[in-house]
Write an enzyme that holds these catalytic residues in place. Structure first.
Site, PDB file in Angstrom:
ATOM      1  N   CYS A 183      12.121  -4.947  -3.635  1.00  0.00           N
ATOM      2  CA  CYS A 183      11.077  -4.328  -4.453  1.00  0.00           C
ATOM      3  C   CYS A 183      11.607  -3.304  -5.452  1.00  0.00           C
ATOM      4  O   CYS A 183      11.060  -3.164  -6.543  1.00  0.00           O
ATOM      5  CB  CYS A 183       9.995  -3.750  -3.550  1.00  0.00           C
TER       6      CYS A 183
ATOM      7  N   ASP B 115       7.376   1.664  -1.982  1.00  0.00           N
ATOM      8  CA  ASP B 115       7.200   1.125  -0.620  1.00  0.00           C
ATOM      9  C   ASP B 115       7.839   1.950   0.503  1.00  0.00           C
ATOM     10  O   ASP B 115       8.455   1.384   1.420  1.00  0.00           O
ATOM     11  CB  ASP B 115       7.724  -0.323  -0.553  1.00  0.00           C
TER      12      ASP B 115
ATOM     13  N   LYS C 197       0.313  -3.625  -4.114  1.00  0.00           N
ATOM     14  CA  LYS C 197       0.787  -4.918  -4.643  1.00  0.00           C
ATOM     15  C   LYS C 197       0.969  -5.900  -3.496  1.00  0.00           C
ATOM     16  O   LYS C 197       1.129  -5.486  -2.342  1.00  0.00           O
ATOM     17  CB  LYS C 197       2.106  -4.709  -5.395  1.00  0.00           C
TER      18      LYS C 197
HETATM   19  C1  VGL Z   1       9.805  -5.813   0.360  1.00  0.00           C
HETATM   20  C2  VGL Z   1      10.331  -7.753   1.433  1.00  0.00           C
HETATM   21  C3  VGL Z   1       9.006  -8.073   1.547  1.00  0.00           C
HETATM   22  C4  VGL Z   1      10.284  -4.551  -0.284  1.00  0.00           C
HETATM   23  C5  VGL Z   1       8.465  -6.123   0.459  1.00  0.00           C
HETATM   24  O1  VGL Z   1       9.524  -3.552  -0.316  1.00  0.00           O
HETATM   25  O2  VGL Z   1      11.453  -4.543  -0.752  1.00  0.00           O
HETATM   26  N1  VGL Z   1      10.723  -6.643   0.835  1.00  0.00           N
HETATM   27  N2  VGL Z   1       8.079  -7.251   1.055  1.00  0.00           N
END
Ligand code: VGL
Ligand code: ZN
Length: 243
Positions: free
Chosen positions: A189, A46, A144
């Protein structure tokens, strides 16, 4: 200082010169570097505009992971990138619940869900990988969180703990045994991906300085504690042999 003390002091100084910054002989440190092999994969979690400064859910200092990841990625033959990829009106967005504010929680069918600002909406600039991320050899991008009613911090399993993303099967078919997890955010994540990688039977490392956390109500320390208890190894990018 007596002559003898002086001699002793000088001797200890010359000994110290052979030691690295943390007092480990430099030769021993070099020998203990981890060399990524054909059965190792780097997972870059991410590293998207949403999670860095200027994004919709910025992780403090999130952008600092980019040069660290670019550098170590060159040492891996196998690289997986993940992308948080939500529908508009996603179940993890506070805006989907009248009266709820970001960082509050709600109960969903699969358990407690932290509610976030709208972030990483499919097809938006906010959801794109950070421009300076440079991993030309990355082989697969796993998206995802694309089911409207189910979140997915983990790159392996959605939050219902039933729906699989396919990453475990992909890595196994490719003969991968060890995964090295980096990216954003350490306590969400990255941690969930690392824990599910353990559950799927991989040897798992999290590269601490190649990740940054959100740290919501002590979540960062809690995540490290859980990861340690499950056998996730916490290392630094300097522990990786770069060539
Ligand atoms: C994430 C909060 C919401 C992350 C993703 O990538 O850690 N955190 N969505
Ligand atoms: Zn998300």
């Amino acid at each position: 200082m007596s002559q003898a003390d002086r001699r002793h002091f000088l001797k200890s100084l010359s000994g110290a010169a052979l030691l690295g910054a943390v007092g480990v002989p430099l030769s021993a440190r070099a020998a203990s570097l981890i060399k990524p092999d054909a059965q190792s994969a780097l997972i870059v979690v991410d590293v998207q505009n949403c999670f860095v400064t200027g994004g919709t859910l910025p992780v403090p200092k999130g952008e600092e992971v980019v040069p660290v990841i670019n550098k170590i990625a060159a040492a891996f033959d196998n690289v997986v990138i993940t992308q948080d990829w939500h529908t508009p009106g996603h179940a993890s967005f506070a805006s989907s619940y009248p009266g709820k504010k970001p960082f509050e929680t709600t109960k969903l069918s699969y358990g407690t869900q932290v509610l976030w600002p709208d972030h990483c909406v499919q097809g938006t600039e906010d959801a794109q990988l950070v421009k300076d991320l440079s991993i030309p050899k990355a082989q697969v991008i796993i998206r995802k969180g694309f089911h409207e009613h189910v979140d997915s911090y983990s790159a392996f399993e959605e939050a219902d703990r039933k729906t699989l993303t396919g990453l475990g099967g992909y890595l196994k078919e490719r003969g991968i045994k060890k995964v090295f997890v980096t990216g954003l955010a350490t306590d969400f994540c990255v941690a969930w991906t690392a824990l599910d990688a353990r559950k799927a039977g991989f040897e798992v490392y999290v590269i601490e300085d190649a990740a940054r956390g959100i740290d919501l109500n002590g979540s960062l320390a809690a995540a490290w504690k859980t990861m340690a208890a499950k056998g996730v190894k916490r290392i630094q990018s300097s522990d990786i042999a770069l060539s």
